[in-house]
Scaffold this motif. Sequence first.
Motif, mmCIF file in Angstrom:
data_model
loop_
_atom_site.group_PDB
_atom_site.id
_atom_site.type_symbol
_atom_site.label_atom_id
_atom_site.label_comp_id
_atom_site.label_asym_id
_atom_site.label_seq_id
_atom_site.Cartn_x
_atom_site.Cartn_y
_atom_site.Cartn_z
ATOM 1 N N ASP A 82 33.497 44.145 40.344
ATOM 2 C CA ASP A 82 34.282 43.933 41.567
ATOM 3 C C ASP A 82 35.370 42.881 41.439
ATOM 4 N N GLU A 83 35.442 42.231 40.322
ATOM 5 C CA GLU A 83 36.453 41.196 40.128
ATOM 6 C C GLU A 83 37.498 41.675 39.128
ATOM 7 N N PRO A 84 38.765 41.356 39.354
ATOM 8 C CA PRO A 84 39.824 41.734 38.407
ATOM 9 C C PRO A 84 39.585 41.138 37.022
ATOM 10 N N LEU A 85 40.072 41.825 36.017
ATOM 11 C CA LEU A 85 39.965 41.359 34.632
ATOM 12 C C LEU A 85 41.348 41.328 33.993
ATOM 13 N N ILE A 109 31.745 38.364 50.236
ATOM 14 C CA ILE A 109 32.472 39.615 50.082
ATOM 15 C C ILE A 109 33.926 39.293 49.779
ATOM 16 N N ASN A 110 34.470 39.915 48.732
ATOM 17 C CA ASN A 110 35.875 39.690 48.407
ATOM 18 C C ASN A 110 36.739 40.719 49.132
ATOM 19 N N SER A 111 38.051 40.578 49.025
ATOM 20 C CA SER A 111 38.956 41.468 49.760
ATOM 21 C C SER A 111 38.846 42.918 49.286
ATOM 22 N N PRO A 135 42.703 45.764 40.197
ATOM 23 C CA PRO A 135 43.842 45.026 39.640
ATOM 24 C C PRO A 135 43.876 43.595 40.190
ATOM 25 N N ALA A 136 44.620 42.751 39.529
ATOM 26 C CA ALA A 136 44.778 41.372 40.011
ATOM 27 C C ALA A 136 45.231 41.413 41.471
ATOM 28 N N GLU A 137 44.636 40.583 42.285
ATOM 29 C CA GLU A 137 44.872 40.627 43.737
ATOM 30 C C GLU A 137 46.344 40.451 44.113
ATOM 31 N N GLU A 138 47.058 39.632 43.375
ATOM 32 C CA GLU A 138 48.468 39.406 43.719
ATOM 33 C C GLU A 138 49.316 40.667 43.524
ATOM 34 N N ASN A 145 48.511 43.491 44.801
ATOM 35 C CA ASN A 145 48.402 44.153 46.104
ATOM 36 C C ASN A 145 48.467 45.684 45.993
ATOM 37 N N ARG A 146 47.661 46.230 45.069
ATOM 38 C CA ARG A 146 47.706 47.682 44.897
ATOM 39 C C ARG A 146 46.335 48.306 44.687
ATOM 40 N N TYR A 147 45.333 47.757 45.261
ATOM 41 C CA TYR A 147 43.973 48.277 45.141
ATOM 42 C C TYR A 147 43.850 49.645 45.828
ATOM 43 N N PHE A 148 43.000 50.498 45.301
ATOM 44 C CA PHE A 148 42.802 51.857 45.806
ATOM 45 C C PHE A 148 42.617 51.897 47.314
ATOM 46 N N TYR A 149 41.838 50.990 47.864
ATOM 47 C CA TYR A 149 41.531 51.006 49.302
ATOM 48 C C TYR A 149 42.460 50.143 50.150
ATOM 49 N N TYR A 150 43.446 49.516 49.557
ATOM 50 C CA TYR A 150 44.438 48.806 50.357
ATOM 51 C C TYR A 150 45.332 49.844 51.037
ATOM 52 N N GLU A 151 45.566 49.655 52.295
ATOM 53 C CA GLU A 151 46.284 50.658 53.087
ATOM 54 C C GLU A 151 47.798 50.635 52.882
ATOM 55 N N HIS A 152 48.338 49.505 52.522
ATOM 56 C CA HIS A 152 49.803 49.381 52.410
ATOM 57 C C HIS A 152 50.187 49.044 50.975
ATOM 58 N N VAL A 153 50.257 50.068 50.139
ATOM 59 C CA VAL A 153 50.622 49.905 48.736
ATOM 60 C C VAL A 153 51.982 50.569 48.532
ATOM 61 N N ARG A 154 52.891 49.837 47.970
ATOM 62 C CA ARG A 154 54.247 50.361 47.795
ATOM 63 C C ARG A 154 54.449 51.053 46.442
ATOM 64 N N ARG A 155 53.695 50.620 45.417
ATOM 65 C CA ARG A 155 53.827 51.247 44.104
ATOM 66 C C ARG A 155 52.606 50.909 43.249
#
Length: 185
Positions: A92-95, A3-5, A28-31, A33-43
Amino acid sequence: MPINSFQQAREKYRPANIKVLFITEAPPAEERNRYFYYEHVRRGDSLFMEIIKVLFPEEVEAFETVKAIRREKTYFLERLQEEGYYLIGAVDEPLPGKSSAARTHIYRENLPALMKEILGLARPNTPIVIISAVVYRAIGETLKASGFQIIHNEIIEFPNSGQQINFRRKLKPLLRERQLLPSPI
């Protein structure tokens, strides 16, 4: 397959019964840090912001700034979960850096795995909304022909690069017409 992040973050907010399944682009690319389900997204979380504007307009309007809404992202993710809304990517993987043509090819290649994932998540008659012109063109007709309940015939653009108004203009009436909007609190 481990399972990925993205899957881990998404699974935390998976509804017991999915009322509407949204399918969109690859994460989006993991670096970033703005995925839909990530809780702490700044922009850069326009998809999340636009979906909650469609589904929970009164609650969103209570906040004075986007920054204030983002501080409450966990609350809105829980609301999506409670109401039965769930979002997955066509893969499920960024492109990163892939052209539309390359992404289209990848989405088509992944379609058997995506169909299996959909069947594992939802009932056969669960309404599905595809968000993204590229994804819709790549897999929409095949999903429909395979019996999946794609509830729109018109492309719903991904809500970035000036497409936010088109996104809301298309999604809200579609969900209203199908009686798939949440009940007001």
